[in-house]
Design a protein around this motif. Sequence first.
Motif, PDB file in Angstrom:
ATOM      1  N   ASP A  67     -61.476 -14.245  39.173  1.00  0.00           N
ATOM      2  CA  ASP A  67     -61.213 -12.815  38.998  1.00  0.00           C
ATOM      3  C   ASP A  67     -62.203 -12.224  38.000  1.00  0.00           C
ATOM      4  O   ASP A  67     -62.709 -12.892  37.097  1.00  0.00           O
ATOM      5  CB  ASP A  67     -59.781 -12.599  38.499  1.00  0.00           C
ATOM      6  N   LYS A  68     -62.456 -10.930  38.176  1.00  0.00           N
ATOM      7  CA  LYS A  68     -63.342 -10.164  37.308  1.00  0.00           C
ATOM      8  C   LYS A  68     -64.744 -10.760  37.257  1.00  0.00           C
ATOM      9  O   LYS A  68     -65.399 -10.776  36.220  1.00  0.00           O
ATOM     10  CB  LYS A  68     -62.750 -10.036  35.900  1.00  0.00           C
ATOM     11  N   SER A  69     -65.207 -11.238  38.397  1.00  0.00           N
ATOM     12  CA  SER A  69     -66.572 -11.759  38.499  1.00  0.00           C
ATOM     13  C   SER A  69     -67.560 -10.621  38.692  1.00  0.00           C
ATOM     14  O   SER A  69     -67.211  -9.525  39.121  1.00  0.00           O
ATOM     15  CB  SER A  69     -66.694 -12.740  39.673  1.00  0.00           C
ATOM     16  N   THR A  84     -59.056  -9.100  42.773  1.00  0.00           N
ATOM     17  CA  THR A  84     -59.862  -9.847  41.792  1.00  0.00           C
ATOM     18  C   THR A  84     -60.457  -8.958  40.715  1.00  0.00           C
ATOM     19  O   THR A  84     -60.886  -9.457  39.672  1.00  0.00           O
ATOM     20  CB  THR A  84     -61.010 -10.574  42.511  1.00  0.00           C
ATOM     21  N   SER A 114     -63.283  -7.591  40.721  1.00  0.00           N
ATOM     22  CA  SER A 114     -64.686  -7.982  40.558  1.00  0.00           C
ATOM     23  C   SER A 114     -65.596  -6.782  40.780  1.00  0.00           C
ATOM     24  O   SER A 114     -65.252  -5.852  41.525  1.00  0.00           O
ATOM     25  CB  SER A 114     -65.051  -9.098  41.542  1.00  0.00           C
TER      26      SER A 114
END
Length: 943
Positions: free
Chosen positions: A84-86, A115, A117
């Motif tokens: 997540d949060k890529s 996510t 992202s």
Amino acid sequence: MGDDMYYLKLANGWLLDRIIARFPCGIRQYTMVEFNDPTVGPVRITYSKDEFAYFFNNLEAYDGGDCPELAIAGLKLALENSPDKSFILVLTDASALDYNNASLVNEVYRLLDTTQSQVFFVVTGLCGSLNDPDFLIYRDIASRSFGHVFQVNAADLNIVFNYLDFTLSKPVNNSKALFSGDYEDGKNSDSFTVSDNFTSLLVTSDGVISSLEISGPDSKTNIKTLVNETWGSIYIIKDPVRGNWTIEVEGSGKYSVRVEGLIFMSQSATLNCSKCHPEATCEDYFGYLQCSCKDGFIGDGFYCSDVDECAYYWSNKCGYYTCVNTYGSFYCTCPSGYHNDSGAGCVDIDECSNPGLNNCTGNATCTNTIGSYTCVCAPGYFGDGFSCEVDECALGVCGSDMECSKYYGSYSCHDPCLTYTTLSEPWRSTSYTYSSSSYYYDYYWHCDSDKFGWYRFVGSGGVKMPESCVSEYSCGTLAPMWLQGSHPLISDGIVNRTACASWSGYCCLWSTTVQIKSCPDNYYVYKLSGTPACSLAYCTDPSSVTDVCACAETEQCSLVDGKYGCYCKDEYKISDISEIRPIITCGAHDMKVSFLKCQLKSQDIDVNKLTIANIGCYTLQDDIVNGTYSKSTYYATFLNTIDITLGSSDDSSIPQELAVQMKCSYPLDLQLSLNTAINPMVSVINIVTEGTGQFKISMALFQDAYYTLPYTAPVVEMPSKSLLYVGVYLDGPGNSPYIVLMKNCFGTPTNNINDTIKYSIIKDSCPNKQVSTVSVPANGVSNEGRFSLQLFKFITGYSQIYLHCEINLCDPTTNICTPSCSDARSAGVKSAGQDYSISVGPVRVVSEISGSQRGAFCSLLDRRIFQASHFMVNGSWILIELLTALDDGTGHRPYYKSTILGSQLFVGSRQHASHLLDMPATIAFLVFGPYHSSDVHGYGSSR
């Protein structure tokens, strides 16, 4: 995409290094997904920056030309395999083929919402226009994920990565999305609210924006520009106050603006500003102290290092100026050949305007160029312009029939009729033609662009160039070259002629100058200087074949009674039999005498009536036995005399006798040294190969590195530190193709080749890399094999040793015989045919260590087990080696040497191994463990 790869790979390593430098303790997952049409994948996942760089640098673009690609499917695969949060970067030169797959697009939107992202698109090409739906899908996804779309040229990819450096360096959960605006053409106004305490606002944009103004509640906004390009910009606003903010923006086409609030970074927090690096600032953010590296430095605030802005051109704005890095900054200076003119920037220096600005000699002409200058020697002089001397060749010192070659300090004259290269290809004939409609004709075009120097044409294609226009596709090439003009006479000397190339309906579309000389033996030589283009080749006239004859070196082709024939050259004619000079040939196994047929014919001697009184085969060994042999330090000399009776062709003259003394001197080599030594220590085996003949393999021990001084005793004795030289020689028929390949050589304490105790010297044709004293100067290259080693430095614990080798007779025409042993992965060669074993020995050491010393060492090995810990560094594997030397009275003591990934880290002091005794051994153990925290351990042992 292939053109883009160069720029991507150039910038990728730099970007990864920047991220790690800012957050050295952070753990990141790196995911790479490939997509094209019709496939998507594979997915490669790693936590290693170096492994990710390896993945990236091994990407290859091939085929291509099709557009668009499966970009949405590739993005879905990346979202499914990333945390997540890529931060997801999509690199492509095409639009999305699968933009209209509704279920696929909806699944991407769902993954983005789940996510959280960010997706950034970097697009270097299009399949249509910026307003086509297969490209607009990129903007929809970027807007939904708080990302951007950058439409750039391939050459700007490095600058894009400089942009991404700031966005990629944010730790997870250290930012908050405040505003996202997507616009099209003209002016636009918007507002957003800052309700939290942020250390700064990060403003990013994409597209062509002509103006951007951001103001806060106090109407005073300190905006710092980090990146400002036509395709995107980055701005930082420090210490933003809470309240309502406004944005005024104007641009063309589609563009977007995003605003993020950056939260205090806890990993740079400190309770005491003294913990910050000297090149870092310590700032109070709402009651918290934070260390931040100053401009020009990079790191986490506790450690900051200088940024070399000059290492990559996108890190500075010097352009064609020269960038000079300084500690924490850089400056631009004019490159060599320019001077700084205020208002005009870097201006070219005219070095030729003043003799003090150039190094041209007085006999040279100086020519100014942009940023530099050139020097050319004046006519009649020779040199590089910085040093010129009189050119004797320009004065015609060699005459018109000799070529003059000029060198520094001297010159030489030579006759090109005596030094030339022959060209005998039959395809050069003008009768050798191709059809342009033939499917395969283009595989046979020839080009003479590499022909420089004097050449003579010989063979069935013809011996001189044609003097009239030649048709295209003749002479084995596209544009055949012919001579425009006639060939010279002998009296003309060396002349210049024009060579023309026929093409596109023109007999002389290209031309170049060739030099020609007519030689006394009725042939021509041509000085060629390549060709003006390819595919062009020099032709021969097939009718010229009948005008000459193939003569021996001692004969010349002459026209006699209207017919060409081979006749003896004047210098080989003699007036008396006493002037006959036989030719002595010194062979490897015998000596031969031969006569020039021209000399015998000039004395009316019938070559079929030669008789030899003491005819026989005289080998080199016969000369040794008969005493007609002598030997010096470097040579062996053999003598023989034969009596020859010469009979005349008409039997009218009395036969004459001629005594010929044969004398041959040979430099001493491995074989000759053995043949001339008395009782050398040598082992010999005889073998017979089918269809080739009888062979003899010899293996001997030598005292010197020249392999000319064999040991001459039943037993070889040598000090423990002496080098032993071992030679293997193959003797067989002169036309034999075989060479010696030493496959496996080893030592045993007994003369039993199958002894269970073996010390490997050569294994799989390569030297034992664990023994530094082993050297193999020759193996698999000739009929000799050689190796040397410090025998009793390598083999310990025994007073004598026998040496054994497995020899293969390798045929280089059908096998690879030369081993490749440059690195640890080399495995020698695998050759065909039978292996032969040969042994020699014994070799005894003059003095050896005492039995008590040897017993103490063996006991020590049996009982010592060493433990190690605290040797893990940053998760790397460390090899700890304990190296010791045989105690020879010099007081050698053990020491530690540690290696990380092949590079030396430290050398431990004596106390690290104070409990060990001197012993003739090498002990090594491997320490390893996973990376958990700063307190890591490794475990290992040795025995």
